[in-house]
Scaffold this motif. Structure first.
Motif, PDB file in Angstrom:
ATOM      1  N   ILE A   1      -0.952   7.649   5.576  1.00 30.02           N
ATOM      2  CA  ILE A   1       0.146   6.739   5.251  1.00 30.02           C
ATOM      3  C   ILE A   1       1.454   7.509   5.144  1.00 30.02           C
ATOM      4  N   ARG A   2       1.397   8.677   4.516  1.00 28.81           N
ATOM      5  CA  ARG A   2       2.612   9.478   4.368  1.00 28.81           C
ATOM      6  C   ARG A   2       3.078  10.040   5.707  1.00 28.81           C
TER       7      ARG A   2
ATOM      8  N   HIS B   1      -3.633  16.438  -2.830  1.00 29.35           N
ATOM      9  CA  HIS B   1      -4.797  17.028  -2.175  1.00 29.35           C
ATOM     10  C   HIS B   1      -5.985  16.125  -2.452  1.00 29.35           C
ATOM     11  N   ALA B   2      -6.745  15.838  -1.427  1.00 25.13           N
ATOM     12  CA  ALA B   2      -7.851  14.870  -1.555  1.00 25.13           C
ATOM     13  C   ALA B   2      -8.853  15.274  -2.614  1.00 25.13           C
TER      14      ALA B   2
ATOM     15  N   ILE C   1       0.835  -1.200   0.000  1.00 25.00           N
ATOM     16  CA  ILE C   1       0.000   0.000   0.000  1.00 25.00           C
ATOM     17  C   ILE C   1       0.870   1.250   0.000  1.00 25.00           C
ATOM     18  N   LEU C   2       1.908   1.247   0.835  1.00 25.98           N
ATOM     19  CA  LEU C   2       2.798   2.410   0.887  1.00 25.98           C
ATOM     20  C   LEU C   2       3.454   2.655  -0.465  1.00 25.98           C
ATOM     21  N   ARG C   3       3.915   1.587  -1.127  1.00 29.30           N
ATOM     22  CA  ARG C   3       4.524   1.749  -2.443  1.00 29.30           C
ATOM     23  C   ARG C   3       3.504   2.209  -3.480  1.00 29.30           C
ATOM     24  N   ALA C   4       2.262   1.748  -3.319  1.00 34.99           N
ATOM     25  CA  ALA C   4       1.201   2.180  -4.233  1.00 34.99           C
ATOM     26  C   ALA C   4       0.930   3.677  -4.094  1.00 34.99           C
ATOM     27  N   VAL C   5       0.958   4.162  -2.864  1.00 38.04           N
ATOM     28  CA  VAL C   5       0.764   5.599  -2.624  1.00 38.04           C
ATOM     29  C   VAL C   5       1.878   6.399  -3.287  1.00 38.04           C
ATOM     30  N   GLY C   6       3.105   5.895  -3.204  1.00 40.86           N
ATOM     31  CA  GLY C   6       4.218   6.587  -3.827  1.00 40.86           C
ATOM     32  C   GLY C   6       4.201   6.520  -5.333  1.00 40.86           C
TER      33      GLY C   6
ATOM     34  N   GLY D   1      -9.812   4.182  -1.641  1.00 38.06           N
ATOM     35  CA  GLY D   1     -10.114   4.284  -0.222  1.00 38.06           C
ATOM     36  C   GLY D   1      -8.953   4.366   0.755  1.00 38.06           C
ATOM     37  N   TYR D   2      -7.724   4.440   0.270  1.00 37.93           N
ATOM     38  CA  TYR D   2      -6.592   4.535   1.179  1.00 37.93           C
ATOM     39  C   TYR D   2      -6.329   5.993   1.564  1.00 37.93           C
TER      40      TYR D   2
END
Length: 305
Positions: A185-186, A302-303, A164-169, A179-180
């Motif tokens: 996470i950051r 930004h969301a 998930i963290l790598r996906a965010v990056g 939905g994450y």
């Protein structure tokens, strides 16, 4: 052989703060955040750990406080960049300047005071001829740096949370759309990176040179940042790179001690010159950089975007 063992023990000591700081920054950058404040966080960890260790008489408390200090400074960076959407590069540079200034102010009263260094060696095992000192003659944080490298690798590539963290990056918009919480996470990655930088700084003031000296990191925070790029964002290569640069640092000290007829200022520049050369060489391979660099590195999220 005794000289070789002594040099290798010194290389491990010189490399350990780089391993901690670079491993923390690796996790931060894998989440898509670029924090250039590593130098400032290391200095905050160095003075906080030294002060806590001196006041409590416990090296363990000093290391814990150093991690907290680095994490709190990183938390400030996180608030500015993730909530106020400040520019990450400018904020990181400001964080380094802030860390240099406040550590100098807090550390003024500790100048000239020394600590007992962190105990080295594993009883009985360190008495084994040759390999005893080489493999079992280090302090606990040297071994902890190897454990941390393994844990970071396992987390990033063997766990769902690491994925998930790598996906965010890689794509924060896509991660948000399913939905994450990108910001949450950051934040966790940023605080972890700050804590690791703080521990790396504390290792300098409590083990490598157990006394407080203003700006004692001497650019190691910047080398840690370069190591992440050198390693193409992979934990194992960060460890190898840290020992490479640690070895170069010890090499220049030994060359000076041997009386090599080169200006000591040039020898002191050696680790930084090698850092620049390595970065230039790596940056020429744009395909390698694009393949491994997090796609959203340094980009503001930004969301509502």
């Amino acid at each position: 052989m005794d000289l070789f063992v002594a040099i290798m023990v010194n290389v491990a000591a010189a490399s350990t703060p780089l391993v901690f700081a670079a491993m923390g920054e690796l996790v931060v950058e894998k989440s898509g955040v670029l924090n250039l404040g590593v130098e400032g966080m290391m200095l905050m960890g160095a003075i906080a750990g030294f002060a806590a260790g001196y006041a409590s008489g416990s090296m363990l408390i000093g290391i814990i406080v150093a991690g907290i200090a680095g994490g709190l400074l990183a938390l400030l960076f996180g608030f500015l960049t993730q909530h106020l959407l400040a520019n990450q590069v400018a904020t990181g540079l400001a964080l380094t300047i802030f860390g240099i200034g406040i550590s100098a102010m807090v550390g003024h009263s500790f100048v000239g005071i020394s600590l007992d260094p962190i105990a080295k060696g594993i009883p009985l095992l360190e008495d084994i001829p040759v390999i005893g000192k080489l493999f079992f003659g280090h302090d606990i944080l040297v071994y902890a740096s190897f454990v941390m490298t393994a844990l970071v690798f396992y987390f990033l590539y063997k766990t769902r949370a690491g994925l998930i963290l790598r996906a965010v990056g890689t794509n924060h918009d896509a991660a948000h759309s399913i939905g994450y919480s990108v910001v949450k996470i950051r934040y966790m990655a940023i605080v972890f990176g700050g804590a690791m930088a703080g521990i790396g700084g504390a290792y300098l003031s409590m083990a490598v040179n157990p006394m407080w000296v203003e700006e004692m990191t001497a650019g190691r925070g910047w080398i840690a940042l370069a190591l992440v790029v050198f390693a193409t964002w992979r934990p194992g290569r960060v460890l190898v790179g840290a020992y490479l640069f640690g070895g170069i640092s010890i090499l220049q000290l030994n060359l000076q001690a041997m009386g090599v007829t080169i200006a000591p200022q040039l020898l002191a520049m050696l680790p930084y010159l090698v850092t620049i050369a390595v970065l230039v060489i790596i940056s020429r391979d744009s395909g390698l950089m694009k393949k491994h660099a997090p796609a959203c590195l340094g980009k503001i999220f930004h969301a509502s975007s």
